[in-house]
Write a protein that holds these residues in place. Structure first.
Motif, PDB file in Angstrom:
ATOM      1  N   UNK A 121       0.816  -1.221   0.000  1.00 50.09           N
ATOM      2  CA  UNK A 121       0.000   0.000   0.000  1.00 50.09           C
ATOM      3  C   UNK A 121       0.848   1.269   0.000  1.00 50.09           C
ATOM      4  N   UNK A 122       0.416   2.233  -0.784  1.00 52.23           N
ATOM      5  CA  UNK A 122       1.081   3.533  -0.865  1.00 52.23           C
ATOM      6  C   UNK A 122       0.295   4.518   0.003  1.00 52.23           C
ATOM      7  N   UNK A 123       0.946   5.023   1.045  1.00 53.48           N
ATOM      8  CA  UNK A 123       0.254   5.880   2.011  1.00 53.48           C
ATOM      9  C   UNK A 123      -0.406   7.086   1.336  1.00 53.48           C
ATOM     10  N   UNK A 124       0.215   7.621   0.298  1.00 54.69           N
ATOM     11  CA  UNK A 124      -0.317   8.816  -0.348  1.00 54.69           C
ATOM     12  C   UNK A 124      -1.625   8.556  -1.099  1.00 54.69           C
ATOM     13  N   UNK A 125      -1.900   7.288  -1.344  1.00 54.93           N
ATOM     14  CA  UNK A 125      -3.130   6.969  -2.088  1.00 54.93           C
ATOM     15  C   UNK A 125      -4.335   6.792  -1.162  1.00 54.93           C
ATOM     16  N   UNK A 126      -4.148   6.978   0.138  1.00 57.19           N
ATOM     17  CA  UNK A 126      -5.241   6.831   1.100  1.00 57.19           C
ATOM     18  C   UNK A 126      -5.615   8.192   1.665  1.00 57.19           C
ATOM     19  N   UNK A 127      -6.913   8.392   1.874  1.00 55.69           N
ATOM     20  CA  UNK A 127      -7.378   9.676   2.385  1.00 55.69           C
ATOM     21  C   UNK A 127      -7.090   9.852   3.865  1.00 55.69           C
ATOM     22  N   UNK A 128      -7.114   8.766   4.595  1.00 47.09           N
ATOM     23  CA  UNK A 128      -6.899   8.881   6.033  1.00 47.09           C
ATOM     24  C   UNK A 128      -5.893   7.865   6.541  1.00 47.09           C
ATOM     25  N   UNK A 129      -5.317   8.159   7.700  1.00 46.37           N
ATOM     26  CA  UNK A 129      -4.306   7.281   8.291  1.00 46.37           C
ATOM     27  C   UNK A 129      -4.898   5.941   8.697  1.00 46.37           C
ATOM     28  N   UNK A 130      -6.129   5.942   9.193  1.00 42.12           N
ATOM     29  CA  UNK A 130      -6.759   4.691   9.620  1.00 42.12           C
ATOM     30  C   UNK A 130      -6.917   3.726   8.444  1.00 42.12           C
ATOM     31  N   UNK A 131      -7.332   4.250   7.289  1.00 46.91           N
ATOM     32  CA  UNK A 131      -7.501   3.403   6.109  1.00 46.91           C
ATOM     33  C   UNK A 131      -6.164   2.812   5.667  1.00 46.91           C
ATOM     34  N   UNK A 132      -5.135   3.647   5.712  1.00 53.83           N
ATOM     35  CA  UNK A 132      -3.794   3.161   5.334  1.00 53.83           C
ATOM     36  C   UNK A 132      -3.310   2.087   6.303  1.00 53.83           C
ATOM     37  N   UNK A 133      -3.497   2.322   7.604  1.00 59.68           N
ATOM     38  CA  UNK A 133      -3.059   1.339   8.604  1.00 59.68           C
ATOM     39  C   UNK A 133      -3.769   0.005   8.409  1.00 59.68           C
TER      40      UNK A 133
END
Length: 224
Positions: A121-133
């Protein structure tokens, strides 16, 4: 011949006690644990259900049960309330109930691993930190199933910590018995045999004695 290779090694390590600036020295301080008695090695082997590789076995009897050595030192083996264990960062990754099983020389399919790594997963492609985590946790689980399966390291003992989650294993059973393998799974790479500059597999004795030669060279350079 195996017994002779360790002649004087414990004394050579002792001379290095004042060496500074050598990688890993701050961790092990060039100190060696006491050697094991023959009866202790036999008890350890009885616990494992197999004999230890000759070079490592004679090391335990003549040099020490662990301590000063490559990287942050050789993991010590000692009696515990439950029998025997190696101690060190990640030493418990080895399944002592399966040391007698042949170590698998091949791991997960390289192409499958490459595909999975590319899907990180690329952190920049997620709107929020929770979704990325959440995505990272799911991805880590998939990597774990591929790289960290229990069957991947049967027949091997964690022998040393390089740092940053990287380790080295001593293969105890199977066709690679007596050789050292590097573990960079923390960097999403499969285990791989440690090779010398000529591409030859590195055995336990070669691994240790090469380290000792380099440490002595470092001490000579310090002395000017």
């Amino acid at each position: 011949m195996v017994d002779q290779m360790w002649a004087g090694v414990r004394e050579r390590v002792g001379v290095l006690g004042g060496t500074v600036g050598f990688f890993g020295a701050a961790t092990h301080g060039f100190r060696l644990d006491p050697v094991l008695a023959p009866a202790e090695v036999e008890a350890l082997e009885a616990r494992l259900g197999t004999t230890l590789p000759d070079e490592y076995r004679s090391f335990l009897l003549q040099v020490g049960a662990g301590g000063a050595g490559p990287c942050h030192g050789v993991y010590p083996v000692h009696r515990t309330g439950d029998g025997w264990a190696w101690s060190g960062d990640g030493a418990d990754l080895a399944d002592l109930d399966r040391i007698a099983e042949a170590f698998p020389t091949t791991g997960p399919d390289p192409e499958a691993l490459a595909v999975l790594v590319a899907q990180r997963p690329d952190e920049e492609s997620f709107e929020g930190e929770d979704e990325y985590d959440t995505a990272m946790e799911e991805w880590d689980d998939r990597v774990g199933e591929l790289l960290w399966a229990a069957d991947r390291t049967v027949g091997a003992i964690v022998i040393c910590h390089i740092g940053c989650g990287q380790r080295e294993w001593l293969i105890a059973s199977g066709p690679e018995r007596g050789r050292i393998w590097s573990d960079n799974r923390v960097d999403d790479l499969d285990l791989a045999p440690l090779l010398d500059p000529d591409g030859r597999p590195v055995t336990f004795a070669r691994w240790y004695l090469d380290w000792l030669d380099k440490a002595e060279q470092h001490l000579r350079q310090q002395a000017g």
